[in-house]
Design an enzyme around this catalytic site. Sequence first.
Site, PDB file in Angstrom:
ATOM      1  N   ASP A  10       0.890  -1.168   0.000  1.00 12.43           N
ATOM      2  CA  ASP A  10       0.000   0.000   0.000  1.00 12.43           C
ATOM      3  C   ASP A  10       0.925   1.214   0.000  1.00 12.43           C
ATOM      4  O   ASP A  10       1.516   1.547   1.022  1.00 12.43           O
ATOM      5  CB  ASP A  10      -0.880  -0.056   1.256  1.00 12.43           C
ATOM      6  CG  ASP A  10      -1.630   1.253   1.515  1.00 12.43           C
ATOM      7  OD1 ASP A  10      -1.599   2.140   0.650  1.00 12.43           O
ATOM      8  OD2 ASP A  10      -2.239   1.365   2.598  1.00 12.43           O
ATOM      9  N   LYS A  73       2.947  11.353  -3.431  1.00 14.02           N
ATOM     10  CA  LYS A  73       1.901  10.720  -4.240  1.00 14.02           C
ATOM     11  C   LYS A  73       1.039  11.772  -4.943  1.00 14.02           C
ATOM     12  O   LYS A  73       0.482  11.509  -6.003  1.00 14.02           O
ATOM     13  CB  LYS A  73       1.056   9.847  -3.311  1.00 14.02           C
ATOM     14  CG  LYS A  73       0.161   8.860  -3.992  1.00 14.02           C
ATOM     15  CD  LYS A  73      -0.361   7.877  -2.969  1.00 14.02           C
ATOM     16  CE  LYS A  73      -1.526   7.080  -3.456  1.00 14.02           C
ATOM     17  NZ  LYS A  73      -1.979   6.122  -2.438  1.00 14.02           N
TER      18      LYS A  73
END
Length: 524
Positions: A10, A73
């Site tokens: 993740d 991100k």
Amino acid sequence: MTETPTIGIDLGTTNSAIAHAEDDDIDILPAAMGDRTTPSVVAFDEMAGEALVGRQAVNQAVAHPDRTVFAVKRFMGTEETILLGTRACEFTPEELSGLILRKLKRDAQAYLDRSIENAVITVPAYFNDRQRQATKHAGALAGLDVDRIINEPTAACLAYGLQTAQNKTVLVYDLGGGTFDSSLIEITDGVFEVIGTNGDTRLGGNDWDALIVEWLEDRIKREHDISVSDTPLAESRLFDAAQTAKHELSTRRTTTITIPFLEHEDGATDIEQTLDRETFERMTHELLDTTIERCETLFDQAGYDRSEIDEILLVGGATRMPQVRRRIADRFGVEPSKRINPDEAVAIGAAAQAAILDGEPLPGEPQQPHTSPTETALVSPSDNVVLLDVTPQSFGVELIDRQTYEPYYHVVIERNSPIPARNSYMTTTARDNQTEIEIPVYQGHNERLEENELLDSFELGPIPQRPEGVPNIEVKFILDENGILNVSARDVDHEIGDAIEIQSVFGFTDDELSVMQQNLPEIR
Ligand code: AMP
């Protein structure tokens, strides 16, 4: 047991986690310092030429904000570069995420005492083609073969589904540090079918922090008549304090924000402010509204009624805010499940998908085998668990209306189509003797061309000269199981057997990646 196991990762905006399935069980693999998650933070020490990742990077962030990067991100899939330090050391988002993945891989290898070469990596369901491609490239930079990219809500639902043998309609509400996703998933006899997905890749817990920072700056200005917004060190300390306050308000009704010697242009001032939960919830109300509207749109698009929801899963650290659970329960009439850990479910689901790819057994695998897997299924070797995911966005091209000569958007693959998906269309030339055809590829679902995102534009050519409208050009779209698009085009009539075929490439080439990989700094 496979020699080099595939791990599930993740890769979060704020924190990342790794999990691994073995002996009928899925475990979170702790980082070198024992934490179950690793902060997705990178710092670069230009003197030593080394990178720091995770807790070590966080620890030096207040002293060196200029050489530290949080929430990389958010930049994935963009062409922005990030400057770390003073000596013009620029990094691409792929390189920085690659460093985070390298660190995760290193820690996992040390923990398992085995080499790791393959991974399943999760991304927000609403990530677009470029962002997915960038994630795959980050994996390559970390020396990982990314066997599959899966959507975070789907992964969380898989983790949940392994604990229940019942058929259910599940809403996954996933609010992380920087992204929001919602997915509607049907679990039927081990088949996990995503009905639809909706989200926002620029909305997450960080936005709640930003509103606390705004509130703090306003109070500091009013009470001390100073402004700290031009002082990077002070800004970084404000964000830190805001996040801590937000976390405290998840379990307490009030919190005191204390920042000693907050730097500003005229010196330093001690700050102390009290924030209560009610004020915090009031000032961030609209952010929560936005997420709920997205869920509503998802229901409308899928043609589902709220009453059809059996279970709601809350995923992502920001769902720990009590306002989230309360508002969701009020709005959808179902108390969200407490059976999954919001920080770990996504990594566990990724590891479950990795186990499916490796042919490893899954814990609590549903007993009833499903019926005929279709071409679009991601099938476990045991044929017991199947993921059917969808594309969150439509893909199409710019075409020219042959009557009006106006450009318009032609959708080739509709959003919420099951993946992998393929479709093609025929096109032709707009002028006599045209030797090249431009194919601008877009992503988005707006009828107006300019409201969609241009992914890339490529040319097919040279093709033999013919009058306008005569050539038969076939353009093929293939969306793979990772949600990544490949486009090819060919001149159908041009000397059979000698068709021109080209592939569009988004992102870096293999050669570019290998140079980048060699130049990445070592991790301390
Ligand atoms: P994730 O990307 O899932 O790791 O989620 C990170 C986000 O969750 C960040 O914005 C954190 O500040 C937020 N978060 C983590 N723990 C809590 C908490 N106890 N209360 C509120 N927000 C939290």
